[in-house]
Scaffold this motif. Structure first.
Motif, PDB file in Angstrom:
ATOM      1  N   GLU A 125      -4.018  -0.857  11.020  1.00 33.74           N
ATOM      2  CA  GLU A 125      -5.200  -0.556  10.465  1.00 33.74           C
ATOM      3  C   GLU A 125      -5.244  -0.631   9.102  1.00 33.74           C
ATOM      4  O   GLU A 125      -6.343  -1.162   8.512  1.00 33.74           O
ATOM      5  N   VAL A 126      -4.456  -0.065   8.295  1.00 29.01           N
ATOM      6  CA  VAL A 126      -4.472  -0.027   6.743  1.00 29.01           C
ATOM      7  C   VAL A 126      -4.476  -1.377   6.313  1.00 29.01           C
ATOM      8  O   VAL A 126      -5.288  -1.907   5.444  1.00 29.01           O
ATOM      9  N   VAL A 127      -3.396  -2.290   7.037  1.00 31.52           N
ATOM     10  CA  VAL A 127      -3.509  -3.684   6.436  1.00 31.52           C
ATOM     11  C   VAL A 127      -4.796  -4.449   6.801  1.00 31.52           C
ATOM     12  O   VAL A 127      -5.291  -5.215   5.924  1.00 31.52           O
ATOM     13  N   ASP A 128      -5.227  -4.100   7.942  1.00 34.37           N
ATOM     14  CA  ASP A 128      -6.717  -4.683   8.307  1.00 34.37           C
ATOM     15  C   ASP A 128      -7.650  -4.356   7.520  1.00 34.37           C
ATOM     16  O   ASP A 128      -8.697  -5.362   7.000  1.00 34.37           O
ATOM     17  N   ILE A 129      -7.872  -3.179   6.901  1.00 36.68           N
ATOM     18  CA  ILE A 129      -8.931  -2.731   6.277  1.00 36.68           C
ATOM     19  C   ILE A 129      -8.704  -3.346   4.592  1.00 36.68           C
ATOM     20  O   ILE A 129      -9.603  -3.943   4.158  1.00 36.68           O
ATOM     21  N   VAL A 130      -7.494  -3.241   4.369  1.00 35.47           N
ATOM     22  CA  VAL A 130      -6.988  -3.787   2.801  1.00 35.47           C
ATOM     23  C   VAL A 130      -7.360  -5.037   2.843  1.00 35.47           C
ATOM     24  O   VAL A 130      -8.049  -5.828   1.865  1.00 35.47           O
ATOM     25  N   SER A 131      -6.862  -6.046   3.718  1.00 36.40           N
ATOM     26  CA  SER A 131      -7.201  -7.506   3.601  1.00 36.40           C
ATOM     27  C   SER A 131      -8.557  -8.046   3.929  1.00 36.40           C
ATOM     28  O   SER A 131      -8.722  -8.994   3.648  1.00 36.40           O
ATOM     29  N   SER A 132      -9.350  -7.252   4.594  1.00 37.49           N
ATOM     30  CA  SER A 132     -10.725  -7.506   4.715  1.00 37.49           C
ATOM     31  C   SER A 132     -11.695  -6.861   3.885  1.00 37.49           C
ATOM     32  O   SER A 132     -12.807  -7.030   4.084  1.00 37.49           O
ATOM     33  N   ALA A 133     -11.118  -6.225   2.827  1.00 41.35           N
ATOM     34  CA  ALA A 133     -12.028  -5.614   1.851  1.00 41.35           C
ATOM     35  C   ALA A 133     -12.796  -6.854   1.124  1.00 41.35           C
ATOM     36  O   ALA A 133     -12.439  -7.704   0.790  1.00 41.35           O
ATOM     37  N   PRO A 134     -14.282  -6.566   0.789  1.00 43.39           N
ATOM     38  CA  PRO A 134     -14.989  -7.216   0.108  1.00 43.39           C
ATOM     39  C   PRO A 134     -14.340  -7.669  -1.273  1.00 43.39           C
ATOM     40  O   PRO A 134     -14.551  -8.903  -1.846  1.00 43.39           O
ATOM     41  N   SER A 135     -13.585  -7.000  -1.862  1.00 38.04           N
ATOM     42  CA  SER A 135     -13.083  -7.261  -3.076  1.00 38.04           C
ATOM     43  C   SER A 135     -11.812  -6.525  -3.385  1.00 38.04           C
ATOM     44  O   SER A 135     -11.760  -5.614  -2.684  1.00 38.04           O
ATOM     45  N   ARG A 136     -10.920  -7.164  -3.791  1.00 35.96           N
ATOM     46  CA  ARG A 136      -9.548  -6.521  -4.184  1.00 35.96           C
ATOM     47  C   ARG A 136      -9.667  -5.148  -4.742  1.00 35.96           C
ATOM     48  O   ARG A 136      -8.902  -4.161  -4.597  1.00 35.96           O
ATOM     49  N   SER A 137     -10.535  -5.165  -5.818  1.00 30.89           N
ATOM     50  CA  SER A 137     -10.437  -4.031  -6.799  1.00 30.89           C
ATOM     51  C   SER A 137     -11.233  -2.791  -5.947  1.00 30.89           C
ATOM     52  O   SER A 137     -11.064  -1.608  -6.331  1.00 30.89           O
ATOM     53  N   SER A 138     -11.839  -3.085  -4.899  1.00 31.47           N
ATOM     54  CA  SER A 138     -12.592  -1.990  -3.866  1.00 31.47           C
ATOM     55  C   SER A 138     -11.663  -1.823  -2.848  1.00 31.47           C
ATOM     56  O   SER A 138     -11.880  -0.591  -1.971  1.00 31.47           O
ATOM     57  N   VAL A 156       0.919  -1.030  -0.072  1.00 31.88           N
ATOM     58  CA  VAL A 156       0.107   0.129   0.092  1.00 31.88           C
ATOM     59  C   VAL A 156       1.117   1.156   0.089  1.00 31.88           C
ATOM     60  O   VAL A 156       1.951   1.342   0.965  1.00 31.88           O
ATOM     61  N   LEU A 157       0.638   1.924  -1.033  1.00 34.20           N
ATOM     62  CA  LEU A 157       1.190   3.379  -1.002  1.00 34.20           C
ATOM     63  C   LEU A 157       0.164   4.562  -0.756  1.00 34.20           C
ATOM     64  O   LEU A 157      -0.739   4.174  -1.363  1.00 34.20           O
ATOM     65  N   ALA A 158       0.341   5.647  -0.003  1.00 28.57           N
ATOM     66  CA  ALA A 158      -0.780   6.369   0.198  1.00 28.57           C
ATOM     67  C   ALA A 158       0.046   7.958   0.850  1.00 28.57           C
ATOM     68  O   ALA A 158       1.350   7.613   1.198  1.00 28.57           O
ATOM     69  N   SER A 159      -0.614   8.885   0.535  1.00 26.89           N
ATOM     70  CA  SER A 159      -0.308  10.205   0.982  1.00 26.89           C
ATOM     71  C   SER A 159      -0.543  10.249   2.435  1.00 26.89           C
ATOM     72  O   SER A 159      -1.519   9.709   3.154  1.00 26.89           O
ATOM     73  N   ALA A 165      -8.635   0.156  -2.500  1.00 23.09           N
ATOM     74  CA  ALA A 165      -8.213   1.459  -2.346  1.00 23.09           C
ATOM     75  C   ALA A 165      -9.113   2.211  -1.990  1.00 23.09           C
ATOM     76  O   ALA A 165      -9.234   3.165  -0.949  1.00 23.09           O
ATOM     77  N   ARG A 166     -10.476   2.391  -2.605  1.00 24.09           N
ATOM     78  CA  ARG A 166     -11.590   3.022  -2.308  1.00 24.09           C
ATOM     79  C   ARG A 166     -11.999   3.012  -0.883  1.00 24.09           C
ATOM     80  O   ARG A 166     -12.322   4.006  -0.087  1.00 24.09           O
ATOM     81  N   ILE A 167     -12.282   1.544  -0.497  1.00 22.35           N
ATOM     82  CA  ILE A 167     -12.609   1.586   1.040  1.00 22.35           C
ATOM     83  C   ILE A 167     -11.622   2.124   2.097  1.00 22.35           C
ATOM     84  O   ILE A 167     -12.118   2.414   3.163  1.00 22.35           O
ATOM     85  N   LEU A 168     -10.261   2.017   1.683  1.00 22.24           N
ATOM     86  CA  LEU A 168      -9.302   2.474   2.768  1.00 22.24           C
ATOM     87  C   LEU A 168      -9.508   3.928   2.563  1.00 22.24           C
ATOM     88  O   LEU A 168      -9.387   4.531   3.696  1.00 22.24           O
ATOM     89  N   VAL A 169      -9.658   4.862   1.646  1.00 26.09           N
ATOM     90  CA  VAL A 169      -9.745   6.034   1.699  1.00 26.09           C
ATOM     91  C   VAL A 169     -11.034   6.478   2.280  1.00 26.09           C
ATOM     92  O   VAL A 169     -11.185   7.406   3.034  1.00 26.09           O
ATOM     93  N   ASP A 170     -12.198   5.729   2.258  1.00 27.44           N
ATOM     94  CA  ASP A 170     -13.565   6.130   2.779  1.00 27.44           C
ATOM     95  C   ASP A 170     -13.061   5.815   4.246  1.00 27.44           C
ATOM     96  O   ASP A 170     -13.647   6.507   5.201  1.00 27.44           O
ATOM     97  N   SER A 171     -12.203   4.803   4.922  1.00 26.42           N
ATOM     98  CA  SER A 171     -12.190   4.632   6.325  1.00 26.42           C
ATOM     99  C   SER A 171     -11.391   5.905   6.745  1.00 26.42           C
ATOM    100  O   SER A 171     -11.648   6.352   7.749  1.00 26.42           O
ATOM    101  N   ALA A 172     -10.348   6.260   5.734  1.00 29.81           N
ATOM    102  CA  ALA A 172      -9.638   7.372   6.406  1.00 29.81           C
ATOM    103  C   ALA A 172     -10.585   8.746   6.604  1.00 29.81           C
ATOM    104  O   ALA A 172     -10.443   9.467   7.452  1.00 29.81           O
ATOM    105  N   ALA A 173     -11.346   8.972   5.663  1.00 30.47           N
ATOM    106  CA  ALA A 173     -12.437   9.867   5.917  1.00 30.47           C
ATOM    107  C   ALA A 173     -13.041  10.160   7.097  1.00 30.47           C
ATOM    108  O   ALA A 173     -13.492  10.912   7.503  1.00 30.47           O
ATOM    109  N   ARG A 174     -13.661   8.792   7.224  1.00 30.70           N
ATOM    110  CA  ARG A 174     -14.388   8.894   8.719  1.00 30.70           C
ATOM    111  C   ARG A 174     -13.670   8.881   9.661  1.00 30.70           C
ATOM    112  O   ARG A 174     -14.158   9.717  10.870  1.00 30.70           O
ATOM    113  N   GLU A 175     -12.577   8.504   9.698  1.00 33.37           N
ATOM    114  CA  GLU A 175     -11.513   8.617  10.737  1.00 33.37           C
ATOM    115  C   GLU A 175     -11.192  10.172  11.180  1.00 33.37           C
ATOM    116  O   GLU A 175     -11.007  10.838  12.076  1.00 33.37           O
ATOM    117  N   TRP A 176     -11.016  10.953   9.906  1.00 34.08           N
ATOM    118  CA  TRP A 176     -11.004  12.356  10.016  1.00 34.08           C
ATOM    119  C   TRP A 176     -12.030  13.169  10.871  1.00 34.08           C
ATOM    120  O   TRP A 176     -11.699  13.890  11.585  1.00 34.08           O
TER     121      TRP A 176
END
Length: 469
Positions: A322-335, A308-311, A337-348
């Motif tokens: 937390e990032v590894v948990d989110i990516v590894s538990s995503a319902p699909s691999r193609s989603s 995972v590369l991220a700003s 990155a989006r789910i990770l950004v959504d999670s960051a937005a909620r945490e903000w």
């Protein structure tokens, strides 16, 4: 013995039997019958149409990428995944976080130009070594079939040295191009960069600034663990601070954000850059801020699952685990990155309700080369409005020592308290200056350009009394 990089998509080693499949990452200096490296570079005049290169929200054969604008104005993050970057299983990935009035333009320029400079560096090396002998470099950690077994170690070392040189030269050339760019003012604008090249099972990394790369890997119990691959190059790292102070720059944190060390000019409390290395930012290049990348090499194993590369908009609010948990538990691999950004937005919103959310950009590269079978964005929850918004933020521009150990902590480059009114006003000399905002970016106020909470405090105010450096 010399070495060169073959660009034949079907190259094999001279002493390999015809019945044995060639290594997908074997670089042999043999006579080429297909496109040469220079042909490949020349063909890159129209980058958006280059196959297997993605730079806007979406997915590829082995990766997914996603970016979302924060609440500070135009999205200044950029990202890229370039599969088939070079033939024989080489992939390039990068995330770039711009800052300053023209940071979005700097980040996009680096996104587009830096990979080409890496290609050019490899081509130059090939040209120098052509005809001087050949060395086959393997992109995996197994014994080479291309030469004597006792030379395997030295071949691996030469491959590592080759990529190190390419990263160093490319970053230097990139910063030089920005300094002399006729249409892009980088005096108080710049960008981070975290870039990786995956060649077979070899991973080469070059990075500046505080964007970060981590890896999700399985431990001996088959549990997912986070491995930090890069170091956040902050001004308070001992070696970084020593260099900046030796060059007469100053490093200190503001009273209302003691957790954010910044770089200041020796004669002015500006610009307050929250990183020790960056492209651009030429107002600070004489005072210790550099664009020389940190370089590292890692051999991947079967336990390594994804990178995972991220700003820093992600790392400010989510830990590596937390990032590894989110990516590894995503319902699909193609989603992922989006789910990770959504999670960051909620945490903000939860952790920093009075601060403006930073831009977020994420690249997820899956090391087994597999993706799931979603056929369109709707299946992944991508709305056309989201895509349009984020694509516009990534439009192609028409202008031509001792390391601190990586930690699992957050970046801590956000204000934990309510922002002061002093950060909500332009300096007097900029008030009413409509020329600061280009026509295409009229939705981006001058405030967001001058005051990026995570990067810059304010532009320096040069006067006739400025002392000589």
């Amino acid at each position: 013995m010399g070495c060169c990089v073959s660009t034949s998509s079907r190259s094999s080693c001279s002493n390999r039997s015809h019945s044995e499949a060639a290594s997908p990452s074997c670089f042999c200096g043999q006579k080429r019958t297909k496109r040469t490296f220079s042909d490949h570079v020349i063909a890159l005049q129209h980058l958006p149409s280059v196959p297997n290169r993605i730079f806007t929200n979406g997915k590829s054969r082995t990766s997914c990428i996603f970016t979302q604008q924060g609440r500070k104005g135009i999205n200044q993050d950029a990202m890229i995944v370039w599969e088939d970057f070079m033939p024989e299983d080489v992939t390039f990935c990068g995330v770039f976080d711009g800052h300053g009035p023209h940071g979005h333009l700097v980040a996009r320029k680096v996104r587009d130009a830096l990979p080409l400079k890496l290609l050019s560096s490899m081509h130059s090396h090939q040209s120098r070594q052509n005809g001087s002998g050949r060395t086959c470099f393997k992109g995996n950690s197994k014994k080479s079939d291309c030469g004597d077994s006792e030379k395997d170690g030295s071949a691996e070392d030469r491959l590592n040295s080759l990529w190190r040189e390419a990263f160093m030269k490319s970053y230097k050339a990139m910063d030089k191009q920005l300094r002399s760019h006729p249409n892009l003012d980088c005096f108080c604008s710049g960008s981070t960069a975290v870039t990786i090249v995956k060649q077979g099972s070899n991973l080469f990394m070059g990075y500046i600034g505080d964007s970060r790369a981590i890896m999700g890997s399985k431990d001996s119990n088959d549990s997912m663990v986070a491995i930090q691959l890069t170091v956040d190059l902050k001004p308070d790292l001992p070696r970084e601070a020593e260099r900046i102070k030796r060059c007469k720059g100053r490093v200190f944190a503001l009273q209302d954000e003691p957790e954010v060390p910044r770089v200041w000019l020796p004669f002015d409390d500006a610009p307050g850059l929250a990183m020790a290395r960056a492209f651009g930012d030429f107002c600070l290049k004489e005072y210790g801020v550099i664009s020389i990348p940190e370089f590292s090499h890692r051999v991947l194993t079967e336990r390594d699952q994804f990178i995972v590369l991220a700003s820093d908009g992600v790392w400010d609010v989510l830990s590596n685990e937390e990032v590894v948990d989110i990516v590894s538990s995503a319902p699909s691999r193609s989603s992922a990155a989006r789910i990770l950004v959504d999670s960051a937005a909620r945490e903000w919103k939860l952790k920093y309700p009075t601060s403006k959310m930073d831009d977020c950009a994420v690249v997820c590269l899956f090391l087994d080369g597999k993706m799931d079978s979603e056929s369109d964005y709707e299946e992944q929850g991508f709305s056309s409005a989201t895509l349009q918004s984020n694509h516009s933020g990534n439009a192609v521009e028409s202008d031509d020592g001792q390391k601190s150990e990586p930690s699992l902590q957050r970046n801590f480059t956000v204000r934990s308290a309510e922002e002061s009114d002093s950060y909500g006003r332009l300096p007097p000399e900029f008030e009413g200056n409509v020329d600061m905002v280009s026509g295409e970016d009229q939705n981006w106020s001058g405030l967001e350009g001058v005051t990026r909470v995570n990067s810059l405090v304010q532009l320096p105010r040069f006067s006739e009394e400025r002392p000589n450096p």
